[in-house]
Design an enzyme around this catalytic site. Structure first.
Site, PDB file in Angstrom:
ATOM      1  N   ALA A  65       0.872  -1.169   0.000  1.00 51.78           N
ATOM      2  CA  ALA A  65       0.000   0.000   0.000  1.00 51.78           C
ATOM      3  C   ALA A  65       0.913   1.224   0.000  1.00 51.78           C
ATOM      4  CB  ALA A  65      -0.873  -0.011   1.238  1.00 51.78           C
ATOM      5  N   GLY A 110       0.666  -5.042   0.732  1.00 56.29           N
ATOM      6  CA  GLY A 110      -0.528  -5.143  -0.112  1.00 56.29           C
ATOM      7  C   GLY A 110      -0.272  -5.863  -1.424  1.00 56.29           C
ATOM      8  N   GLU A 113      -0.505  -9.443  -0.582  1.00 60.19           N
ATOM      9  CA  GLU A 113      -1.929  -9.691  -0.324  1.00 60.19           C
ATOM     10  C   GLU A 113      -2.731  -9.746  -1.624  1.00 60.19           C
ATOM     11  OE1 GLU A 113      -1.665  -6.418   2.544  1.00 60.19           O
ATOM     12  OE2 GLU A 113      -2.794  -7.686   3.925  1.00 60.19           O
ATOM     13  N   GLU A 133       4.992  -5.198   7.165  1.00 57.94           N
ATOM     14  CA  GLU A 133       4.294  -4.110   7.880  1.00 57.94           C
ATOM     15  C   GLU A 133       4.841  -3.871   9.277  1.00 57.94           C
ATOM     16  OE1 GLU A 133       2.788  -6.427   6.053  1.00 57.94           O
ATOM     17  OE2 GLU A 133       1.293  -5.459   4.777  1.00 57.94           O
TER      18      GLU A 133
HETATM   19  N1  COA Z   1       4.621   3.153  -0.543  1.00 59.44           N
HETATM   20  C1  COA Z   1       5.036   4.332  -1.049  1.00 59.44           C
HETATM   21  N2  COA Z   1       6.153   4.468  -1.756  1.00 59.44           N
HETATM   22  C2  COA Z   1       6.897   3.380  -1.966  1.00 59.44           C
HETATM   23  C3  COA Z   1       6.538   2.117  -1.468  1.00 59.44           C
HETATM   24  C4  COA Z   1       5.337   2.025  -0.741  1.00 59.44           C
HETATM   25  N3  COA Z   1       4.902   0.879  -0.236  1.00 59.44           N
HETATM   26  N4  COA Z   1       7.487   1.212  -1.829  1.00 59.44           N
HETATM   27  C5  COA Z   1       8.406   1.898  -2.536  1.00 59.44           C
HETATM   28  N5  COA Z   1       8.054   3.200  -2.620  1.00 59.44           N
HETATM   29  C6  COA Z   1       8.768   4.265  -3.304  1.00 59.44           C
HETATM   30  C7  COA Z   1       9.987   4.742  -2.516  1.00 59.44           C
HETATM   31  O1  COA Z   1       9.606   5.666  -1.511  1.00 59.44           O
HETATM   32  C8  COA Z   1      10.808   5.361  -3.609  1.00 59.44           C
HETATM   33  O2  COA Z   1      10.254   6.626  -3.916  1.00 59.44           O
HETATM   34  P1  COA Z   1      11.243   7.895  -4.180  1.00 59.44           P
HETATM   35  O3  COA Z   1      12.068   7.483  -5.370  1.00 59.44           O
HETATM   36  O4  COA Z   1      10.294   9.020  -4.469  1.00 59.44           O
HETATM   37  O5  COA Z   1      12.048   8.068  -2.926  1.00 59.44           O
HETATM   38  C9  COA Z   1      10.520   4.455  -4.814  1.00 59.44           C
HETATM   39  O6  COA Z   1       9.296   3.800  -4.540  1.00 59.44           O
HETATM   40  C10 COA Z   1      11.584   3.408  -5.038  1.00 59.44           C
HETATM   41  O7  COA Z   1      11.738   2.662  -3.838  1.00 59.44           O
HETATM   42  P2  COA Z   1      13.144   2.526  -3.031  1.00 59.44           P
HETATM   43  O8  COA Z   1      12.816   2.261  -1.596  1.00 59.44           O
HETATM   44  O9  COA Z   1      14.020   3.667  -3.357  1.00 59.44           O
HETATM   45  O10 COA Z   1      13.720   1.204  -3.764  1.00 59.44           O
HETATM   46  P3  COA Z   1      14.725   0.151  -3.121  1.00 59.44           P
HETATM   47  O11 COA Z   1      15.133  -0.739  -4.243  1.00 59.44           O
HETATM   48  O12 COA Z   1      15.784   0.831  -2.322  1.00 59.44           O
HETATM   49  O13 COA Z   1      13.847  -0.710  -2.073  1.00 59.44           O
HETATM   50  C11 COA Z   1      11.882  -1.931  -1.353  1.00 59.44           C
HETATM   51  C12 COA Z   1      12.770  -1.493  -2.532  1.00 59.44           C
HETATM   52  C13 COA Z   1      10.652  -2.617  -1.927  1.00 59.44           C
HETATM   53  C14 COA Z   1      12.645  -2.900  -0.449  1.00 59.44           C
HETATM   54  C15 COA Z   1      11.480  -0.665  -0.534  1.00 59.44           C
HETATM   55  O14 COA Z   1      10.933   0.286  -1.432  1.00 59.44           O
HETATM   56  C16 COA Z   1      10.457  -0.923   0.539  1.00 59.44           C
HETATM   57  O15 COA Z   1      10.783  -1.438   1.603  1.00 59.44           O
HETATM   58  N6  COA Z   1       9.171  -0.538   0.273  1.00 59.44           N
HETATM   59  C17 COA Z   1       8.140  -0.616   1.253  1.00 59.44           C
HETATM   60  C18 COA Z   1       7.655  -2.027   1.423  1.00 59.44           C
HETATM   61  C19 COA Z   1       6.583  -2.072   2.483  1.00 59.44           C
HETATM   62  O16 COA Z   1       6.814  -1.813   3.654  1.00 59.44           O
HETATM   63  N7  COA Z   1       5.363  -2.415   2.063  1.00 59.44           N
HETATM   64  C20 COA Z   1       4.261  -2.541   2.963  1.00 59.44           C
HETATM   65  C21 COA Z   1       3.515  -1.270   3.028  1.00 59.44           C
HETATM   66  S1  COA Z   1       2.102  -1.406   4.093  1.00 59.44           S
END
Ligand code: COA
Length: 257
Positions: A65, A110, A113, A133
């Site tokens: 999400a 999400g 999910e 999460e």
């Molecule tokens: N919500 C909002 N933005 C998100 C996102 C999410 N769930 N997942 C990734 N993004 C965004 C990042 O903020 C980043 O944006 P920016 O370029 O404007 O800073 C962009 O997508 C790229 O992600 P980034 O984190 O830079 O890539 P990465 O390769 O370093 O890491 C992940 C990849 C997937 C490990 C990391 O993005 C992450 O942990 N995401 C969240 C996962 C999560 O907690 N999901 C559950 C949410 S309830």
């Protein structure tokens, strides 16, 4: 037609591609609403016999999400957000036509999910699944606590839910979270071949297979509990700290309050 989805219909298979690659296809309000509309197309259009959900780009299926949309939400608003997503995911699960997830990268929160709401899943060898999460001081809100437990068993599900650790493609295959692992290049073709096989069977029988299998694993109380707890997290300092830390790209400090 859609702002956040690409759709295409070929040989009776409707492909829905979540298309926010710059945000790793994170699910914001618009994606959830449009996904609901696209699934309604699957329900209503007789030319659609099956559907595939996938993500745009090579890195991510859906990275969860959209965390930036969590800021400032009350407990009640958190609960409403969970319900809106859950309703769409139930619509996927309860469709009378097969809907498969072709997981092409990160399927987190999400995203995991969403994949689990599909009837079954294939993934590329680059895919990673997980419910991270807890890193945000939060729990899954789109059915993750329920469907992960159904699909991989309680012990493995609780490990994933409580550690937030990711599950790579080969472990996902071993756990039964996915049915097949392919190369990235073969993923869509393999998914289509399986769906063409299903399309060749009697659609009324297919619909009844889905409904019966769903009846074997449904537990309404568990989903209601998850929604309530997800909402409750929005009233905690831990969740505010966890989501702020993600957006500020730093480590959270949780205090249990
Ligand atoms: N919500 C909002 N933005 C998100 C996102 C999410 N769930 N997942 C990734 N993004 C965004 C990042 O903020 C980043 O944006 P920016 O370029 O404007 O800073 C962009 O997508 C790229 O992600 P980034 O984190 O830079 O890539 P990465 O390769 O370093 O890491 C992940 C990849 C997937 C490990 C990391 O993005 C992450 O942990 N995401 C969240 C996962 C999560 O907690 N999901 C559950 C949410 S309830």
């Amino acid at each position: 037609m859609y702002q956040t989805l690409l759709t295409a219909l070929a040989e009776n298979i409707f492909t829905i591609t979540i298309n926010r690659p710059e945000k790793l296809n994170a699910l914001n309000k618009t994606v959830i609403a449009e996904l609901g509309e696209a699934i309604e197309e699957v329900y209503q259009n007789p030319a659609i016999r099956a559907a595939i959900i996938t993500g745009s780009g090579s890195k991510s299926f859906v990275a969860g999400a959209d965390i930036s949309g969590f800021t400032g939400l009350s407990k009640e608003q958190g609960k409403e957000m969970a319900k809106a997503g859950l309703d769409v995911f139930f619509k996927i699960e309860n469709a009378s036509k097969p809907i498969l997830a072709a997981v092409n990268g990160f399927a987190l929160g999400g995203g995991c999910e969403l994949a689990m709401a599909c009837h079954f899943r294939l993934c590329s060898d680059t895919a990673q699944f997980g419910q991270p999460e807890v890193n945000l001081g939060l729990i899954p809100g789109y059915g993750g606590t329920q469907r992960l437990t159904q699909l991989i068993g309680k012990g493995r599900a609780l490990e994933a839910l409580m550690t937030g650790n990711l599950i790579n493609a080969s472990l996902a295959l071993q756990y039964g979270l996915v049915n097949y692992v392919t190369t990235p290049a073969d993923l869509m073709e393999k998914t289509k071949v399986i769906l063409q096989q299903i399309i060749g069977k009697g659609p009324l029988a297919i619909a009844r297979c889905i409904a019966s299998a769903n009846a074997a694993v449904g537990n309404e109380k568990g989903y209601q509990m998850e929604t309530t707890f997800f909402g409750e997290c929005f009233g905690t300092e831990d969740m505010k700290e966890g989501t702020a830390a993600f957006l500020e790209k730093r480590k959270p400090v949780f205090k249990g309050s």
